[in-house]
Design a protein around this motif. Structure first.
Motif, PDB file in Angstrom:
ATOM      1  N   ILE A  34     -20.165 -30.994 -19.714  1.00 32.57           N
ATOM      2  CA  ILE A  34     -21.054 -30.089 -18.996  1.00 32.57           C
ATOM      3  C   ILE A  34     -20.808 -28.656 -19.470  1.00 32.57           C
ATOM      4  CG2 ILE A  34     -21.781 -29.240 -16.725  1.00 32.57           C
ATOM      5  CD1 ILE A  34     -22.371 -32.252 -17.386  1.00 32.57           C
ATOM      6  N   TYR A  35     -21.880 -27.977 -19.823  1.00 31.97           N
ATOM      7  CA  TYR A  35     -21.844 -26.596 -20.290  1.00 31.97           C
ATOM      8  C   TYR A  35     -21.217 -25.708 -19.213  1.00 31.97           C
ATOM      9  CZ  TYR A  35     -23.785 -22.103 -21.817  1.00 31.97           C
ATOM     10  OH  TYR A  35     -23.951 -20.804 -22.199  1.00 31.97           O
ATOM     11  N   GLY A  36     -20.281 -24.865 -19.616  1.00 27.38           N
ATOM     12  CA  GLY A  36     -19.558 -24.016 -18.680  1.00 27.38           C
ATOM     13  C   GLY A  36     -20.440 -23.093 -17.862  1.00 27.38           C
ATOM     14  N   GLY A  37     -21.561 -22.676 -18.423  1.00 26.84           N
ATOM     15  CA  GLY A  37     -22.490 -21.819 -17.683  1.00 26.84           C
ATOM     16  C   GLY A  37     -23.058 -22.509 -16.453  1.00 26.84           C
ATOM     17  N   PHE A  38     -23.290 -23.812 -16.558  1.00 23.76           N
ATOM     18  CA  PHE A  38     -23.769 -24.561 -15.395  1.00 23.76           C
ATOM     19  C   PHE A  38     -22.675 -24.657 -14.330  1.00 23.76           C
ATOM     20  CE2 PHE A  38     -26.851 -26.424 -18.492  1.00 23.76           C
ATOM     21  CZ  PHE A  38     -28.009 -26.009 -17.855  1.00 23.76           C
ATOM     22  N   LEU A  39     -21.449 -24.888 -14.763  1.00 26.87           N
ATOM     23  CA  LEU A  39     -20.335 -24.940 -13.812  1.00 26.87           C
ATOM     24  C   LEU A  39     -20.170 -23.593 -13.106  1.00 26.87           C
ATOM     25  CD1 LEU A  39     -17.737 -26.892 -15.988  1.00 26.87           C
ATOM     26  CD2 LEU A  39     -19.182 -27.812 -14.157  1.00 26.87           C
ATOM     27  N   ALA A  40     -20.277 -22.505 -13.870  1.00 31.57           N
ATOM     28  CA  ALA A  40     -20.166 -21.168 -13.281  1.00 31.57           C
ATOM     29  C   ALA A  40     -21.285 -20.927 -12.269  1.00 31.57           C
ATOM     30  CB  ALA A  40     -20.181 -20.102 -14.375  1.00 31.57           C
ATOM     31  N   ALA A  41     -22.492 -21.381 -12.581  1.00 33.42           N
ATOM     32  CA  ALA A  41     -23.618 -21.225 -11.655  1.00 33.42           C
ATOM     33  C   ALA A  41     -23.375 -22.009 -10.362  1.00 33.42           C
ATOM     34  CB  ALA A  41     -24.917 -21.672 -12.315  1.00 33.42           C
ATOM     35  N   THR A  85     -21.855 -36.725 -10.847  1.00 33.46           N
ATOM     36  CA  THR A  85     -21.803 -35.920  -9.632  1.00 33.46           C
ATOM     37  C   THR A  85     -20.517 -35.104  -9.579  1.00 33.46           C
ATOM     38  OG1 THR A  85     -23.142 -37.544  -8.454  1.00 33.46           O
ATOM     39  CG2 THR A  85     -21.856 -36.008  -7.107  1.00 33.46           C
ATOM     40  N   LEU A  86     -20.672 -33.830  -9.310  1.00 39.89           N
ATOM     41  CA  LEU A  86     -19.545 -32.935  -9.077  1.00 39.89           C
ATOM     42  C   LEU A  86     -19.597 -32.523  -7.615  1.00 39.89           C
ATOM     43  CD1 LEU A  86     -20.027 -30.711 -12.228  1.00 39.89           C
ATOM     44  CD2 LEU A  86     -18.242 -32.408 -11.893  1.00 39.89           C
ATOM     45  N   THR A  87     -18.451 -32.460  -6.981  1.00 41.00           N
ATOM     46  CA  THR A  87     -18.384 -32.046  -5.586  1.00 41.00           C
ATOM     47  C   THR A  87     -17.621 -30.740  -5.513  1.00 41.00           C
ATOM     48  OG1 THR A  87     -18.397 -34.355  -4.874  1.00 41.00           O
ATOM     49  CG2 THR A  87     -17.681 -32.723  -3.257  1.00 41.00           C
ATOM     50  N   GLY A  88     -18.159 -29.807  -4.747  1.00 36.02           N
ATOM     51  CA  GLY A  88     -17.535 -28.499  -4.663  1.00 36.02           C
ATOM     52  C   GLY A  88     -17.353 -28.022  -3.239  1.00 36.02           C
ATOM     53  N   SER A 143     -22.564 -31.237  -3.196  1.00 38.97           N
ATOM     54  CA  SER A 143     -22.481 -31.957  -4.465  1.00 38.97           C
ATOM     55  C   SER A 143     -23.586 -31.451  -5.381  1.00 38.97           C
ATOM     56  CB  SER A 143     -22.619 -33.467  -4.237  1.00 38.97           C
ATOM     57  OG  SER A 143     -23.924 -33.780  -3.782  1.00 38.97           O
ATOM     58  N   TYR A 144     -23.359 -31.643  -6.672  1.00 36.93           N
ATOM     59  CA  TYR A 144     -24.320 -31.282  -7.709  1.00 36.93           C
ATOM     60  C   TYR A 144     -24.432 -32.474  -8.649  1.00 36.93           C
ATOM     61  CZ  TYR A 144     -23.547 -26.469  -6.225  1.00 36.93           C
ATOM     62  OH  TYR A 144     -23.448 -25.320  -5.492  1.00 36.93           O
ATOM     63  N   TYR A 145     -25.630 -32.665  -9.189  1.00 37.75           N
ATOM     64  CA  TYR A 145     -25.774 -33.727 -10.172  1.00 37.75           C
ATOM     65  C   TYR A 145     -25.993 -33.096 -11.545  1.00 37.75           C
ATOM     66  CZ  TYR A 145     -26.972 -37.677 -12.890  1.00 37.75           C
ATOM     67  OH  TYR A 145     -26.966 -38.625 -13.884  1.00 37.75           O
ATOM     68  N   ALA A 146     -25.086 -33.366 -12.463  1.00 38.91           N
ATOM     69  CA  ALA A 146     -25.174 -32.860 -13.833  1.00 38.91           C
ATOM     70  C   ALA A 146     -25.625 -33.993 -14.746  1.00 38.91           C
ATOM     71  CB  ALA A 146     -23.811 -32.324 -14.269  1.00 38.91           C
ATOM     72  N   GLY A 147     -26.857 -33.915 -15.187  1.00 42.08           N
ATOM     73  CA  GLY A 147     -27.420 -34.959 -16.043  1.00 42.08           C
ATOM     74  C   GLY A 147     -27.366 -34.606 -17.517  1.00 42.08           C
ATOM     75  N   GLY A 178     -29.272 -29.525  -8.757  1.00 43.42           N
ATOM     76  CA  GLY A 178     -29.128 -30.774  -8.020  1.00 43.42           C
ATOM     77  C   GLY A 178     -28.246 -30.652  -6.791  1.00 43.42           C
ATOM     78  N   LYS A 179     -28.203 -29.484  -6.174  1.00 43.32           N
ATOM     79  CA  LYS A 179     -27.320 -29.239  -5.029  1.00 43.32           C
ATOM     80  C   LYS A 179     -27.764 -30.020  -3.796  1.00 43.32           C
ATOM     81  CE  LYS A 179     -25.506 -25.528  -2.137  1.00 43.32           C
ATOM     82  NZ  LYS A 179     -25.681 -24.112  -1.796  1.00 43.32           N
ATOM     83  N   LYS A 180     -26.760 -30.651  -3.146  1.00 43.51           N
ATOM     84  CA  LYS A 180     -26.960 -31.319  -1.858  1.00 43.51           C
ATOM     85  C   LYS A 180     -25.832 -30.881  -0.938  1.00 43.51           C
ATOM     86  CE  LYS A 180     -29.496 -35.207  -3.488  1.00 43.51           C
ATOM     87  NZ  LYS A 180     -29.542 -36.523  -3.981  1.00 43.51           N
ATOM     88  N   VAL A 181     -26.173 -30.252   0.151  1.00 43.32           N
ATOM     89  CA  VAL A 181     -25.164 -29.781   1.098  1.00 43.32           C
ATOM     90  C   VAL A 181     -24.594 -30.971   1.857  1.00 43.32           C
ATOM     91  CG1 VAL A 181     -24.762 -28.363   3.150  1.00 43.32           C
ATOM     92  CG2 VAL A 181     -26.238 -27.508   1.319  1.00 43.32           C
ATOM     93  N   LEU A 182     -23.268 -31.040   1.907  1.00 41.39           N
ATOM     94  CA  LEU A 182     -22.571 -32.133   2.587  1.00 41.39           C
ATOM     95  C   LEU A 182     -21.936 -31.691   3.895  1.00 41.39           C
ATOM     96  CD1 LEU A 182     -20.782 -33.557  -0.589  1.00 41.39           C
ATOM     97  CD2 LEU A 182     -22.921 -34.358   0.448  1.00 41.39           C
ATOM     98  N   GLU A 183     -21.524 -30.418   3.953  1.00 41.99           N
ATOM     99  CA  GLU A 183     -20.845 -29.923   5.159  1.00 41.99           C
ATOM    100  C   GLU A 183     -20.963 -28.403   5.203  1.00 41.99           C
ATOM    101  OE1 GLU A 183     -16.327 -29.844   7.082  1.00 41.99           O
ATOM    102  OE2 GLU A 183     -16.707 -31.020   5.279  1.00 41.99           O
ATOM    103  N   LEU A 184     -21.211 -27.880   6.398  1.00 42.40           N
ATOM    104  CA  LEU A 184     -21.252 -26.441   6.620  1.00 42.40           C
ATOM    105  C   LEU A 184     -20.401 -26.102   7.833  1.00 42.40           C
ATOM    106  CD1 LEU A 184     -25.102 -25.719   6.312  1.00 42.40           C
ATOM    107  CD2 LEU A 184     -23.345 -25.238   4.606  1.00 42.40           C
ATOM    108  N   ASP A 185     -19.659 -25.016   7.740  1.00 43.29           N
ATOM    109  CA  ASP A 185     -18.896 -24.506   8.879  1.00 43.29           C
ATOM    110  C   ASP A 185     -19.034 -22.984   8.898  1.00 43.29           C
ATOM    111  OD1 ASP A 185     -17.099 -23.722  10.817  1.00 43.29           O
ATOM    112  OD2 ASP A 185     -15.511 -25.071  10.161  1.00 43.29           O
ATOM    113  N   PRO A 186     -20.084 -22.473   9.558  1.00 45.76           N
ATOM    114  CA  PRO A 186     -20.308 -21.030   9.594  1.00 45.76           C
ATOM    115  C   PRO A 186     -19.143 -20.240  10.195  1.00 45.76           C
ATOM    116  CG  PRO A 186     -22.261 -22.194  10.339  1.00 45.76           C
ATOM    117  CD  PRO A 186     -21.157 -23.219  10.229  1.00 45.76           C
TER     118      PRO A 186
END
Length: 138
Positions: free
Chosen positions: A53-60, A98-101, A39-43, A23-31
């Motif tokens: 949320i399963y730790g494997g998903f967080l690691a991914a 929603t998790l934001t990273g 953000s990611y949506y964990a359902g 469920g990744k959505k890019v919010l900001e990029l700075d090359p």
């Protein structure tokens, strides 16, 4: 279905099928800085038996943030890279929603890059952090 042809892989805005699944959505990029915010949506399908949320998903998600940050620093579009190492620390509670990273490059050499990332829950609390090493041109 996501088209994963080599032509798409050269597009800097292209996301992998794994990122789409997360469920990744890019919010900001700075090359220039090698920085990404997304953000990611964990359902319901991301939950472990404990209801979190399963730790494997967080690691991914963290691996994807680190990798995306490194990908932004490539001089040639479509340069291959692989994760050599991923160290993940689970710090707080990660519930459905929603998790934001953020991911950023710490150092990039000719063939190796080091990146870090963190994920926050909807309350802004850090739930996980990671550091990763990537082989560039793999």
């Amino acid at each position: 279905m996501t088209d994963i042809s080599p032509d798409n892989a050269l597009d800097p805005d292209w996301e992998s099928p794994a990122a789409v699944t997360l469920g990744k959505k890019v919010l900001e990029l700075d090359p220039a800085r090698g920085y990404v915010r997304a953000s990611y949506y964990a359902g319901d399908n991301f939950v472990n038996r404990g209801g979190r949320i399963y730790g494997g998903f967080l690691a991914a998600m963290l691996d994807g943030l680190c990798g995306h940050a490194v990908r932004l620093t490539h001089r040639e579009p479509g340069t291959p890279q692989v994760t050599l190492e991923l160290k993940t620390s689970f710090i707080g509670r990660a519930d459905k929603g929603t998790l934001t990273g953020e991911g950023w490059v710490r150092h990039r050499g000719k063939s190796i890059a080091f990146a870090e990332a963190e994920l926050r829950n909807e309350q802004g609390e850090i739930v996980a952090r990671a550091s990763a090493t990537f082989k560039i041109g793999a």
